[in-house]
Enzyme design. Structure first.
Site, PDB file in Angstrom:
ATOM      1  N   GLY A 195      15.051  24.471  65.814  1.00 29.80           N
ATOM      2  CA  GLY A 195      15.220  25.875  65.418  1.00 29.80           C
ATOM      3  C   GLY A 195      14.902  26.824  66.556  1.00 29.80           C
ATOM      4  O   GLY A 195      14.593  26.395  67.672  1.00 29.80           O
ATOM      5  N   GLN A 196      14.994  28.114  66.238  1.00 26.74           N
ATOM      6  CA  GLN A 196      14.747  29.158  67.244  1.00 26.74           C
ATOM      7  C   GLN A 196      13.353  29.065  67.849  1.00 26.74           C
ATOM      8  O   GLN A 196      13.193  29.127  69.057  1.00 26.74           O
ATOM      9  CB  GLN A 196      14.736  30.503  66.541  1.00 26.74           C
ATOM     10  CG  GLN A 196      15.946  31.193  66.124  1.00 26.74           C
ATOM     11  CD  GLN A 196      15.566  32.665  66.102  1.00 26.74           C
ATOM     12  OE1 GLN A 196      15.767  33.329  67.117  1.00 26.74           O
ATOM     13  NE2 GLN A 196      15.018  33.145  65.005  1.00 26.74           N
ATOM     14  N   ILE A 197      12.354  28.966  66.987  1.00 26.39           N
ATOM     15  CA  ILE A 197      10.973  28.946  67.503  1.00 26.39           C
ATOM     16  C   ILE A 197      10.736  27.642  68.247  1.00 26.39           C
ATOM     17  O   ILE A 197      10.140  27.634  69.333  1.00 26.39           O
ATOM     18  CB  ILE A 197       9.953  29.152  66.362  1.00 26.39           C
ATOM     19  CG1 ILE A 197      10.114  30.550  65.749  1.00 26.39           C
ATOM     20  CG2 ILE A 197       8.527  28.966  66.862  1.00 26.39           C
ATOM     21  CD1 ILE A 197       9.242  30.832  64.544  1.00 26.39           C
ATOM     22  N   GLY A 198      11.256  26.537  67.684  1.00 25.55           N
ATOM     23  CA  GLY A 198      11.108  25.249  68.352  1.00 25.55           C
ATOM     24  C   GLY A 198      11.632  25.306  69.785  1.00 25.55           C
ATOM     25  O   GLY A 198      10.986  24.804  70.712  1.00 25.55           O
ATOM     26  N   HIS A 232      -0.278  36.377  56.348  1.00 21.51           N
ATOM     27  CA  HIS A 232       0.778  36.717  57.306  1.00 21.51           C
ATOM     28  C   HIS A 232       1.961  37.268  56.514  1.00 21.51           C
ATOM     29  O   HIS A 232       2.862  36.532  56.116  1.00 21.51           O
ATOM     30  CB  HIS A 232       1.219  35.506  58.133  1.00 21.51           C
ATOM     31  CG  HIS A 232       2.495  35.782  58.877  1.00 21.51           C
ATOM     32  ND1 HIS A 232       2.568  36.692  59.904  1.00 21.51           N
ATOM     33  CD2 HIS A 232       3.756  35.326  58.693  1.00 21.51           C
ATOM     34  CE1 HIS A 232       3.823  36.776  60.322  1.00 21.51           C
ATOM     35  NE2 HIS A 232       4.563  35.969  59.593  1.00 21.51           N
ATOM     36  N   ASN A 258       9.503  25.812  49.450  1.00 24.51           N
ATOM     37  CA  ASN A 258       8.609  25.472  50.552  1.00 24.51           C
ATOM     38  C   ASN A 258       7.437  24.627  50.086  1.00 24.51           C
ATOM     39  O   ASN A 258       6.931  23.792  50.843  1.00 24.51           O
ATOM     40  CB  ASN A 258       8.155  26.734  51.284  1.00 24.51           C
ATOM     41  CG  ASN A 258       9.219  27.167  52.266  1.00 24.51           C
ATOM     42  OD1 ASN A 258       9.522  26.441  53.202  1.00 24.51           O
ATOM     43  ND2 ASN A 258       9.834  28.305  52.014  1.00 24.51           N
ATOM     44  N   ALA A 267      12.061  21.409  64.994  1.00 27.03           N
ATOM     45  CA  ALA A 267      12.086  21.382  66.461  1.00 27.03           C
ATOM     46  C   ALA A 267      13.389  21.919  67.053  1.00 27.03           C
ATOM     47  O   ALA A 267      13.417  22.363  68.197  1.00 27.03           O
ATOM     48  CB  ALA A 267      11.838  19.956  66.945  1.00 27.03           C
ATOM     49  N   ARG A 291      11.650  35.586  45.773  1.00 27.15           N
ATOM     50  CA  ARG A 291      10.449  35.197  46.502  1.00 27.15           C
ATOM     51  C   ARG A 291       9.799  33.951  45.879  1.00 27.15           C
ATOM     52  O   ARG A 291       9.328  33.057  46.567  1.00 27.15           O
ATOM     53  CB  ARG A 291       9.486  36.381  46.421  1.00 27.15           C
ATOM     54  CG  ARG A 291       8.388  36.384  47.406  1.00 27.15           C
ATOM     55  CD  ARG A 291       7.515  37.608  47.150  1.00 27.15           C
ATOM     56  NE  ARG A 291       6.128  37.295  47.431  1.00 27.15           N
ATOM     57  CZ  ARG A 291       5.599  37.293  48.633  1.00 27.15           C
ATOM     58  NH1 ARG A 291       6.332  37.613  49.675  1.00 27.15           N
ATOM     59  NH2 ARG A 291       4.341  36.977  48.826  1.00 27.15           N
ATOM     60  N   GLN A 316       4.946  16.999  53.577  1.00 26.04           N
ATOM     61  CA  GLN A 316       4.398  16.933  54.939  1.00 26.04           C
ATOM     62  C   GLN A 316       2.880  16.755  54.922  1.00 26.04           C
ATOM     63  O   GLN A 316       2.322  16.038  55.759  1.00 26.04           O
ATOM     64  CB  GLN A 316       4.835  18.167  55.742  1.00 26.04           C
ATOM     65  CG  GLN A 316       6.364  18.162  55.927  1.00 26.04           C
ATOM     66  CD  GLN A 316       6.884  19.175  56.914  1.00 26.04           C
ATOM     67  OE1 GLN A 316       6.132  19.982  57.449  1.00 26.04           O
ATOM     68  NE2 GLN A 316       8.185  19.148  57.152  1.00 26.04           N
ATOM     69  N   ASP A 338       0.610  38.552  64.485  1.00 30.30           N
ATOM     70  CA  ASP A 338       0.178  39.859  63.985  1.00 30.30           C
ATOM     71  C   ASP A 338      -0.929  40.416  64.888  1.00 30.30           C
ATOM     72  O   ASP A 338      -0.965  41.601  65.214  1.00 30.30           O
ATOM     73  CB  ASP A 338      -0.338  39.717  62.546  1.00 30.30           C
ATOM     74  CG  ASP A 338       0.663  38.975  61.683  1.00 30.30           C
ATOM     75  OD1 ASP A 338       1.708  39.546  61.382  1.00 30.30           O
ATOM     76  OD2 ASP A 338       0.408  37.797  61.353  1.00 30.30           O
TER      77      ASP A 338
END
Ligand code: NAX
Length: 327
Positions: free
Chosen positions: A14-17, A189, A107, A12, A100, A114, A161
């Site tokens: 972060g940038q997108i949050g 994505h 993650n 929350a 990668r 979660q 996208d």
């Protein structure tokens, strides 16, 4: 006034949050008549929690009439408690020298925890959107970690996208973006996704016939959409944030409130259509109504499309194999 619904947002602070929460609280996601309680998750580190506190102070200072409550926490079971919607944005970013495969595994840990927390405490009808990368595989991991929830309620974001492709097409065909219908983005994505305008229309006429340029499709359009994220980083020095938040709003709004028959792209667990093995989270065209999405089935797949759809599937299968031992 409706009863408030609970919206969990991870990452929350972060940038997108930061580009997302204020729009949710103002009613742009679930409607101007729908009060929301924001349940925000951040990492336990002091800096992350302090930043979250700052975001909550700003939310407070907006005095949004629809903001019925706020929770800020570092505990997924608090953030997801009774959540009706969960936007999983926070993820481990790729660090210097990180492979990668390592990123995938880091993650996988986050999305296993979660998924389990959602399984334990969220509403049984929780609608989950995974934004954090690798979004499709993270959504797959969360879904597999939540056996008591509906698998179909775990989705990944391909809407950015989709929106990127819409704008490229509108520019090329010199038509308003809103006039383009029936666009599809297939697959993962990632730069392998396949934006496909074979079925797209403008005022009911074929967009493909109007553009009529196979070379542009293969050598300009598809690579431009695929590499758009990298182009934004190159230009801005930071990854897409406002456009990603906007796409998350579009995805959830359409899922919750419906698309009126129009196609949009969502990453959803495959039912085996289009040669995609069951359960793989794959971008497909859907319509939404009454809080449910329906996949558009039986679209013809030509040789060019088959190759593109298989390429992005192969990448997803590889990611799935990389985390199989954890699930
Ligand atoms: P930021 O690094 O600005 O913010 C991420 C936030 O998440 C940080 O504040 C961090 O503390 C928090 N966080 C990390 N792990 C967490 C966890 N386990 N629980 C709770 N919070 C956690 O990244 P931002 O630019 O906001 O991007 C977020 C994610 O979206 C990244 O994974 C990024 O790759 C992904 N994106 C996905 C897109 C898509 O179309 N699906 C497009 C945009 C974006 O690149």
């Amino acid at each position: 006034m409706k009863q408030p619904v609970r919206v969990a947002v991870t990452g929350a602070a972060g940038q997108i949050g930061y580009a997302l929460l204020f729009r949710i609280a103002s009613g742009e996601m679930l409607g101007k008549d729908q009060p929301v309680i924001l349940q925000m998750l951040e990492l336990p580190m002091e800096k992350a929690q302090a930043a979250l506190k700052g975001v909550m102070m700003e939310l407070e200072d907006c005095a949004f009439p629809l903001l019925a409550g706020m929770v800020g926490t570092d505990d997924p079971e608090v953030a997801f408690k009774d959540a009706d919607y969960a936007l999983l944005v926070g993820a481990m970013p790729r660090g210097p020298g990180m492979e990668r495969k390592d990123l995938l595994l880091k993650n996988a840990e986050i999305f296993t925890v979660q998924g389990k927390a959602l399984n334990k405490v969220a509403s049984r009808d929780v609608k989950v959107l995974v934004v954090g990368n690798p979004a499709n595989t993270n959504a797959y991991i969360a879904m597999k970690s939540a056996p008591d929830l509906k698998p179909g309620n775990f989705t990944a974001m391909l809407r950015l996208d989709h929106n990127r492709a819409l704008s490229q097409l509108a520019n090329k065909a010199d038509v308003p973006v809103a006039d383009i219908k029936k666009l599809v983005v297939w697959g993962n994505h990632s730069p392998t996704m396949y934006p496909d305008y074979r079925f797209a229309t403008v005022d009911g006429a074929s967009l493909k016939d109007k553009i009529n340029d196979a070379d542009w499709n293969a050598n300009t359009f598809i690579p431009t959409v695929g590499k758009r994220g990298a182009a934004i980083i190159e230009a801005r020095g930071l990854s897409s944030a406002a456009s990603a938040a906007n796409a998350a709003i579009d995805h959830m709004r359409d899922w919750a409130l419906g698309t009126d028959g129009e196609w949009v792209t969502m990453g959803v667990p495959s039912d085996g259509s289009y040669g995609v093995p069951e359960g793989v989270i794959y971008g497909v065209p859907v319509t939404c109504a009454n809080g449910e999405y329906t996949v558009i089935k039986d679209l013809p797949v030509d040789d060019f499309s088959r190759a593109a759809m298989d390429k992005t599937l192969a990448e997803l299968e590889e990611e799935r194999a990389g985390v199989a031992h954890l699930l």
